[in-house]
Design a protein around this motif. Sequence first.
Motif, PDB file in Angstrom:
ATOM      1  N   ASP A 280     -29.694 -46.510  41.079  1.00 54.92           N
ATOM      2  CA  ASP A 280     -29.918 -47.827  41.668  1.00 54.92           C
ATOM      3  C   ASP A 280     -29.236 -48.889  40.823  1.00 54.92           C
ATOM      4  O   ASP A 280     -29.490 -48.995  39.620  1.00 54.92           O
ATOM      5  CB  ASP A 280     -31.421 -48.107  41.744  1.00 54.92           C
ATOM      6  CG  ASP A 280     -31.704 -49.508  42.277  1.00 54.92           C
ATOM      7  OD1 ASP A 280     -30.928 -49.964  43.143  1.00 54.92           O
ATOM      8  OD2 ASP A 280     -32.681 -50.121  41.812  1.00 54.92           O
ATOM      9  N   ASN A 283     -30.363 -55.457  42.569  1.00 53.00           N
ATOM     10  CA  ASN A 283     -31.335 -56.354  41.968  1.00 53.00           C
ATOM     11  C   ASN A 283     -32.722 -56.023  42.509  1.00 53.00           C
ATOM     12  O   ASN A 283     -32.887 -55.601  43.660  1.00 53.00           O
ATOM     13  CB  ASN A 283     -30.994 -57.809  42.267  1.00 53.00           C
ATOM     14  CG  ASN A 283     -29.732 -58.259  41.543  1.00 53.00           C
ATOM     15  OD1 ASN A 283     -29.424 -57.772  40.455  1.00 53.00           O
ATOM     16  ND2 ASN A 283     -29.001 -59.177  42.145  1.00 53.00           N
ATOM     17  N   ASN A 284     -33.705 -56.195  41.650  1.00 51.21           N
ATOM     18  CA  ASN A 284     -35.063 -55.924  42.069  1.00 51.21           C
ATOM     19  C   ASN A 284     -35.463 -56.862  43.209  1.00 51.21           C
ATOM     20  O   ASN A 284     -35.211 -58.067  43.161  1.00 51.21           O
ATOM     21  CB  ASN A 284     -36.001 -56.102  40.873  1.00 51.21           C
ATOM     22  CG  ASN A 284     -37.410 -55.662  41.196  1.00 51.21           C
ATOM     23  OD1 ASN A 284     -37.611 -54.854  42.092  1.00 51.21           O
ATOM     24  ND2 ASN A 284     -38.372 -56.199  40.479  1.00 51.21           N
ATOM     25  N   HIS A 299     -41.971 -52.292  32.176  1.00 49.01           N
ATOM     26  CA  HIS A 299     -41.432 -53.641  32.306  1.00 49.01           C
ATOM     27  C   HIS A 299     -42.503 -54.717  32.183  1.00 49.01           C
ATOM     28  O   HIS A 299     -42.194 -55.908  32.270  1.00 49.01           O
ATOM     29  CB  HIS A 299     -40.726 -53.792  33.670  1.00 49.01           C
ATOM     30  CG  HIS A 299     -39.488 -52.970  33.806  1.00 49.01           C
ATOM     31  ND1 HIS A 299     -39.507 -51.647  34.182  1.00 49.01           N
ATOM     32  CD2 HIS A 299     -38.181 -53.278  33.594  1.00 49.01           C
ATOM     33  CE1 HIS A 299     -38.280 -51.168  34.218  1.00 49.01           C
ATOM     34  NE2 HIS A 299     -37.448 -52.131  33.866  1.00 49.01           N
ATOM     35  N   ASN A 305     -39.912 -52.208  40.003  1.00 49.03           N
ATOM     36  CA  ASN A 305     -38.500 -52.063  40.329  1.00 49.03           C
ATOM     37  C   ASN A 305     -38.337 -50.936  41.337  1.00 49.03           C
ATOM     38  O   ASN A 305     -38.953 -49.866  41.188  1.00 49.03           O
ATOM     39  CB  ASN A 305     -37.697 -51.755  39.069  1.00 49.03           C
ATOM     40  CG  ASN A 305     -37.448 -52.980  38.229  1.00 49.03           C
ATOM     41  OD1 ASN A 305     -36.497 -53.706  38.457  1.00 49.03           O
ATOM     42  ND2 ASN A 305     -38.334 -53.231  37.270  1.00 49.03           N
ATOM     43  N   GLU A 306     -37.526 -51.145  42.353  1.00 46.18           N
ATOM     44  CA  GLU A 306     -37.359 -50.147  43.395  1.00 46.18           C
ATOM     45  C   GLU A 306     -35.880 -49.971  43.709  1.00 46.18           C
ATOM     46  O   GLU A 306     -35.052 -50.826  43.409  1.00 46.18           O
ATOM     47  CB  GLU A 306     -38.128 -50.525  44.665  1.00 46.18           C
ATOM     48  CG  GLU A 306     -37.407 -51.450  45.626  1.00 46.18           C
ATOM     49  CD  GLU A 306     -37.138 -52.819  45.026  1.00 46.18           C
ATOM     50  OE1 GLU A 306     -36.034 -53.346  45.241  1.00 46.18           O
ATOM     51  OE2 GLU A 306     -38.031 -53.341  44.327  1.00 46.18           O
ATOM     52  N   HIS A 422     -38.864 -47.196  40.796  1.00 50.22           N
ATOM     53  CA  HIS A 422     -38.221 -46.416  39.747  1.00 50.22           C
ATOM     54  C   HIS A 422     -39.245 -45.472  39.106  1.00 50.22           C
ATOM     55  O   HIS A 422     -40.418 -45.820  38.942  1.00 50.22           O
ATOM     56  CB  HIS A 422     -37.648 -47.343  38.672  1.00 50.22           C
ATOM     57  CG  HIS A 422     -36.467 -48.128  39.136  1.00 50.22           C
ATOM     58  ND1 HIS A 422     -35.756 -48.972  38.326  1.00 50.22           N
ATOM     59  CD2 HIS A 422     -35.848 -48.186  40.358  1.00 50.22           C
ATOM     60  CE1 HIS A 422     -34.765 -49.527  39.003  1.00 50.22           C
ATOM     61  NE2 HIS A 422     -34.807 -49.065  40.246  1.00 50.22           N
ATOM     62  N   ASP A 449     -32.614 -47.145  37.290  1.00 49.79           N
ATOM     63  CA  ASP A 449     -31.637 -48.226  37.228  1.00 49.79           C
ATOM     64  C   ASP A 449     -30.388 -47.731  36.513  1.00 49.79           C
ATOM     65  O   ASP A 449     -30.475 -47.128  35.434  1.00 49.79           O
ATOM     66  CB  ASP A 449     -32.262 -49.412  36.486  1.00 49.79           C
ATOM     67  CG  ASP A 449     -31.255 -50.522  36.234  1.00 49.79           C
ATOM     68  OD1 ASP A 449     -30.346 -50.697  37.060  1.00 49.79           O
ATOM     69  OD2 ASP A 449     -31.384 -51.207  35.197  1.00 49.79           O
ATOM     70  N   ASN A 485     -30.461 -56.798  35.893  1.00 50.23           N
ATOM     71  CA  ASN A 485     -30.952 -56.783  37.272  1.00 50.23           C
ATOM     72  C   ASN A 485     -32.404 -56.376  37.374  1.00 50.23           C
ATOM     73  O   ASN A 485     -33.074 -56.694  38.374  1.00 50.23           O
ATOM     74  CB  ASN A 485     -30.095 -55.835  38.124  1.00 50.23           C
ATOM     75  CG  ASN A 485     -30.238 -54.386  37.689  1.00 50.23           C
ATOM     76  OD1 ASN A 485     -30.197 -54.089  36.499  1.00 50.23           O
ATOM     77  ND2 ASN A 485     -30.378 -53.473  38.642  1.00 50.23           N
ATOM     78  N   SER A 486     -32.956 -55.651  36.397  1.00 49.44           N
ATOM     79  CA  SER A 486     -34.335 -55.182  36.519  1.00 49.44           C
ATOM     80  C   SER A 486     -35.179 -55.447  35.276  1.00 49.44           C
ATOM     81  O   SER A 486     -36.403 -55.507  35.370  1.00 49.44           O
ATOM     82  CB  SER A 486     -34.352 -53.676  36.828  1.00 49.44           C
ATOM     83  OG  SER A 486     -33.766 -52.948  35.774  1.00 49.44           O
ATOM     84  N   THR A 487     -34.567 -55.550  34.109  1.00 53.53           N
ATOM     85  CA  THR A 487     -35.319 -55.775  32.880  1.00 53.53           C
ATOM     86  C   THR A 487     -35.359 -57.267  32.560  1.00 53.53           C
ATOM     87  O   THR A 487     -34.305 -57.919  32.495  1.00 53.53           O
ATOM     88  CB  THR A 487     -34.685 -55.007  31.710  1.00 53.53           C
ATOM     89  OG1 THR A 487     -34.670 -53.615  32.007  1.00 53.53           O
ATOM     90  CG2 THR A 487     -35.451 -55.226  30.420  1.00 53.53           C
TER      91      THR A 487
END
Length: 958
Positions: A280, A283-284, A299, A305-306, A422, A449, A485-487
């Motif tokens: 992936d 962006n979340n 996180h 997050n997906e 995730h 991610d 994008n996720s963290t």
Amino acid sequence: MTRILLFAFLVGIQTTAWSIHPTGFFPKTIFIAAPDTLDPPSCTTAPDVSVSCENFDPTLSIYPGIVDQSPNVVSVTQALNYNSFDTLCNRGLIVRTFTVFDDEGESGTCSQNISVNYLQDYFIRFPDDVFTTTCPTPWTFGEPTFFKEDCELIAATYEDSEITVVPDACFIIERNWTVINWCTYNPALPVINIPNPNPNAVTNHPSNLPGPIVSSIQTPGDPWRATVVKVTPSDPASTDYATFYNPNANGYRYTQKIKVLDTTDPQVINPPADPFVAADSSNNDPLLWNAMYWWDNIHQSHNLNEGEVDLSITATDDCGGSNINIAYSLFLDLDGDGVMETVVHSNQLGNQPGGLGWNNVMYNNVSNGQGQARQFDFRPVPTNQKWGFALEWTVANNQKTAYVRFNTFQAQNTFIKPHLPHGVHKIKWYITDGCGNETVREHVIIVRDTKVPEVICINGLETNLMPTGLNILWTSDLLQYAADNSTESQFLRYGVRKTGTGTGFPVDAQGYPISSITFNCNDVGDNIVELWCIDLAGNATYCETMVTINDPNDICDPNGILVDGFLKTETGDCIEEVTMWLKGESSFAPPFAYSFVADCFYEIPNSIFPIPLTWNTILYPEKNGNPLNGVTTYDIVLIHRHILGLEPLASPYKILAADVNLSGSITNFDKIWIRQLILGITQAFPHGKSWGFVLKEYQFPNPFNPFSPTPPYETTLQNLTTQPYSGDFVGYKLGDVNNSTVCCAHQPTATRHAGEIPILLETNTGQHFLQKNDEISLHFKQNDAASLGHQFTLELPGLELLEIIPEGEMTPEHFAYFPDRHALTTAWEIGGPSKFSLKCRATQSGHLPELLGLSSRITRAEAYAGAPVQRYTPVLQFPVSEKLELYQNVPNPFNQQTEIRFNLPQAGEVVLEVFDAEGRLLHRESGMFEQGMQRFSLNSQKLPATGVIYYQVTSAGE
């Protein structure tokens, strides 16, 4: 073709000419009169012909044409008129017209009629009914056959209909045959229905299977005699199928019954990879999986997050793709704790009874059955447009593909790929056919991610050396901007290094980020530095910037070398990637520490370390990581013999290396630590140490007890009397007492194995094929009395281990079981024959070699024997099969190389052939093999880059 005959004309002279005859040209003697005295040419044909269609000769060669002609005929032509003749069915009138010519061009004609009479009189045998336990390809079960099919243009076609609710089969195919003669067929008229005879009340009795004969023949013994049989068991008398015969029939209709009781499980085509990794980079999405009851501990967020995940499986069945049913159970870890607590069943979706509906999962229903209803779609759309889990499938030929999908209540036939949080999940596919045969496949799903963070460096820094000759810069000194994008930004980690001094995210020996970089006199001038950023998923990237180091106070003295030395083993091999540490303190300055990495040789110029020699400064080497380098069960064998006094270790460095727990002695605890490392139970020696170093100049007072007094592991640089001071160190790898460690790039990496040592396998049942949930006892033994020990990984991809039963001198300490990795490891150092047993349960159906294997995945496969000692490769020797058995290649799929195994009932030549999906031969090889389990190794360089391939193995005995 018109044949032209040339004659010689001499008045009153006798000569020879050619006369035309229907069967050829024959010479005869005639008198030729003068041309002007002859009548016009004439001819006479044979009588008209009337013939049946069955006896008709389409070439007309057997029917006489001209039977007489006038003497002055010199040539003949023939014209055929088919205007009143049906050439498709051979019936009607053909008119033959002959034209004769003399030498003056005069002509005459004669004609003949050939009448062909048509009579439909064919007989028919309908195909037998069938009761089958297989579904062949193609789906053929006989067809009508005919007698006296001479002139008829017969077509036999069928349409199939399926009946699925039957008491004595999975389903019945009713094959409705229609037989017509295109020469007589009238679509406006009916055809004759022929009943299917079932004279016996026992449904599948053999007497119910034969197809009937419809004919006018009633002569006993004639193979085309009309069938005489009861149509149903309750009929008072038999039916003579001659009553259904009609020579003027417009056609016949008959229903053949094909009963199917399939016993073959559906097959999975190109099963998904296990684990299946869904990468992936998006962006979340804050509108999915974001609520107060969701929590991502990694996180530290309620917004999971997906990523989009494409989950599918394709199966085939001999009885057709539409005959397959596919369901799934999707196990989800929705709180990131490593436990899949929630399951979504495809038979409980949408509006199904007890279904989930849409925008709902039953959180934690794996453990308590009921679960808690939780929403995951918070998009600002009407309720009937919220996402829910769904099942989509497609059918192509005899294959069916099922997909895990999202859909909505409003558009239940519109699907998208699901968005899963995730983490590590699992799916179990249930594939059944119309006869209840089932195949179950499951695989792990990893949604993660894969997008690297964005990081921007400050554009250039300039700084001065401190009075110590050093300067430290931190990651915060170099960072201008970073995002992911996720963290979240507060969870991004940073590392720093000089460009060209390493690869990947910079970490120290303990795995912590290196967050600072130290500059010294060697770095005066411009230095390119990498600032790294890594997110919580392990994605890392870096930016580069220039750091300029100045020495305005002339701190750096470029003259002289303070210390140098070599870093080698006792056998003289160079040791690379050694960290050299300088640590010190004084009464008027804070403690300091400085390190650098050296390969084989190091030197410390005064310009790098301009510290007064009066300070209390120590120097020592350190090297950790890769604790298994050079460590095998053979080292345990040597340590075991040393402890027993049978064969003492031959050098103080080997004795020091055997003390892996740094206790100052060699005991069985050291053997246990080494064995646990080899078995994969532990990942490091106690204290995290991998190497030890002793000053080379040190002389051991007692080489057989190097622990007392404690040898010098470091040297002091205080009050050195000579410069440069030579500080050579001898390094030893903990656990390696036979000097097999690879400590530098140019050193050979491994000793070539001398051959194979078989590990014999016997079973308590002699079975080669196990059904799912079968229990079996496996007995392993190695009979070589000269063996010193062995180690290997036993792969159990299709078996659940219930009990380990050591035998002889083997104990439970010689094994380690990893149920999550489907593997058992063993390390045996006592020597001589060894044996143990395993009680297992099959978790899937298959041949034993497909459920069990030997590898080096966790514990490297090695065996030791002989004097001098040599390394061997242990191989698993399965019971010999009664016939050639071919197994799934391992690994599958593969990138570089795969192994194709087979069990050979007797020694001989074996041929491997590899084909592509179109059946083209890609590769062929052969070899002579001994009886038992054997293998071909197939390299991907011989094959296309990607795609599905098929292989077959044949032997002389098959």
